[in-house]
Scaffold this active site. Structure first.
Site, PDB file in Angstrom:
ATOM      1  N   CYS A 117     -79.568 -85.939   9.989  1.00  0.00           N
ATOM      2  CA  CYS A 117     -78.231 -85.903  10.588  1.00  0.00           C
ATOM      3  C   CYS A 117     -77.965 -84.447  10.902  1.00  0.00           C
ATOM      4  CB  CYS A 117     -77.170 -86.456   9.635  1.00  0.00           C
ATOM      5  SG  CYS A 117     -75.492 -86.298  10.309  1.00  0.00           S
ATOM      6  N   CYS A 120     -74.239 -83.222  10.224  1.00  0.00           N
ATOM      7  CA  CYS A 120     -73.644 -83.162   8.888  1.00  0.00           C
ATOM      8  C   CYS A 120     -74.557 -83.804   7.856  1.00  0.00           C
ATOM      9  CB  CYS A 120     -72.267 -83.819   8.891  1.00  0.00           C
ATOM     10  SG  CYS A 120     -71.399 -83.628   7.332  1.00  0.00           S
ATOM     11  N   SER A 121     -74.282 -85.053   7.497  1.00  0.00           N
ATOM     12  CA  SER A 121     -74.962 -85.639   6.342  1.00  0.00           C
ATOM     13  C   SER A 121     -74.998 -87.162   6.388  1.00  0.00           C
ATOM     14  CB  SER A 121     -74.220 -85.216   5.081  1.00  0.00           C
ATOM     15  OG  SER A 121     -72.862 -85.613   5.192  1.00  0.00           O
ATOM     16  N   CYS A 122     -74.813 -87.737   7.584  1.00  0.00           N
ATOM     17  CA  CYS A 122     -74.763 -89.195   7.666  1.00  0.00           C
ATOM     18  C   CYS A 122     -76.069 -89.781   7.136  1.00  0.00           C
ATOM     19  CB  CYS A 122     -74.507 -89.631   9.102  1.00  0.00           C
ATOM     20  SG  CYS A 122     -72.852 -89.146   9.633  1.00  0.00           S
TER      21      CYS A 122
END
Lengths: 212, 105
Positions: A117, A120-122
């Site tokens: 991702c 971000c951090s999905c």
């Protein structure tokens, strides 16, 4: 250390017991407490509700993802469902359906898939739990999209040159899970045994499934 | 080109070797996460509001703050923007929390 003792010229006193966890109250931790208290006071949530949500997250782990993969390895019909409608396939195993679209990408002898991702951090948290730090790190997010083979080598994963590496960039509404290749020599293995070979990192795509 | 990118938009930007770092999440981090999940379920906040507030952080703050520090900041911003809490009452409550901790209670 004695519990009650005297420093030079001081009054005898007890030191507080040293806590197991470093709970130094930083500004941001104070903000978390403040927000939680305000939301509880406004009856927008309750302490119990927060606790249950934390427990629910603690209970999500790559074991759930591994179950899905092992079933797909042993049941061609289920694998077809998983690749067509992964949310429904999770539900079919009694797992959470997930709040966002899940896409499962299949590794073959011609294609190796890996998930990132960049923004971000999905991450498919409902199947894997919370993501590891490196997944959220600047270096992984930056480089996986333009130097995937190099990054994979940093994980000890060498993908042969004639195998295509496909990188999938997740976003807030859409998450990916890799269906790793079933290791050779596992023909007579049960679903439960197979699930043991399916690691978190294999489902992110930075490694292969464990060898038997 | 990189001047046109948001602070969070780092795909393809030169960076170093991936360090396989992990840590067990602390309770306060899990509570921040839980707060976000609960607020989403209750329709009090969307993931896009979380993102917008994180992505509008200055470059230094974005790098210096830890992951869940960015989250708790973004949750607070959203609740203020929505009028769920006021900036004043949040500030006062943070001071109260800090004062309690100074007392050792």
């Amino acid at each position: 250390m004695t519990e009650r003792h005297q420093h030079e010229q001081g009054v005898p006193h007890r030191h507080p017991l040293r806590p197991d966890q470093d709970d130094t109250l930083t500004y941001w931790r104070a903000m978390e407490i403040a927000l939680r208290e305000l939301l509880i006071e406004k009856r927008l949530t309750s302490a119990d509700e927060v606790r249950r949500e934390v427990e629910a997250m603690d209970n999500r782990s790559p074991v759930d993802g591994a179950r899905v993969v092992a079933r797909a390895w042993t049941d061609p019909q289920y694998q077809q469902l998983l690749l067509m409608d992964a949310n429904a396939a999770c539900e079919a195993l009694g797992l959470e359906r997930g709040l966002y679209k899940l896409i499962v990408v299949e590794n073959t002898d011609q294609v190796h898939n890996v998930v990132v991702c960049t923004l971000c951090s999905c991450y498919p948290r409902f199947l894997l739990g919370l993501p590891p730090d490196w997944y959220k790190s600047r270096n992984y997010r930056s480089r996986m999209v333009n130097s995937p083979r190099e990054v994979l080598r940093e994980f000890g994963t060498v993908v042969p040159d004639d195998v295509v590496v496909r990188v999938h960039d997740s976003n807030a509404d859409m998450r990916y899970l890799v269906l790793p290749r079933r290791p050779a020599g596992t023909d007579d293995w049960s679903e439960e045994q197979l699930a043991e070979l399916v690691t978190r990192d294999a489902m992110i795509g930075v490694t292969f499934a464990a060898e038997p | 080109m990189s001047n046109y990118r948001g602070v969070h938009d780092i795909g393809g930007v030169p960076a170093g070797e991936v360090v396989p770092s992990e840590h067990d999440y602390a309770l306060w981090e899990k509570r921040v996460d839980a707060m976000m999940v609960l607020l989403s379920k209750k329709g009090l906040m969307t993931v896009d509001e979380l993102r917008r507030n994180i992505e509008s952080l200055g470059a230094d703050a974005y790098d210096e703050m830890s992951y869940y520090e960015r989250w708790v900041y973004a949750i607070a911003q959203t609740l203020i923007q929505r009028g769920v809490i006021s900036i004043d009452e949040l500030g006062r409550r943070i001071s109260a929390v800090q004062a309690r901790s100074d007392d050792g209670t």
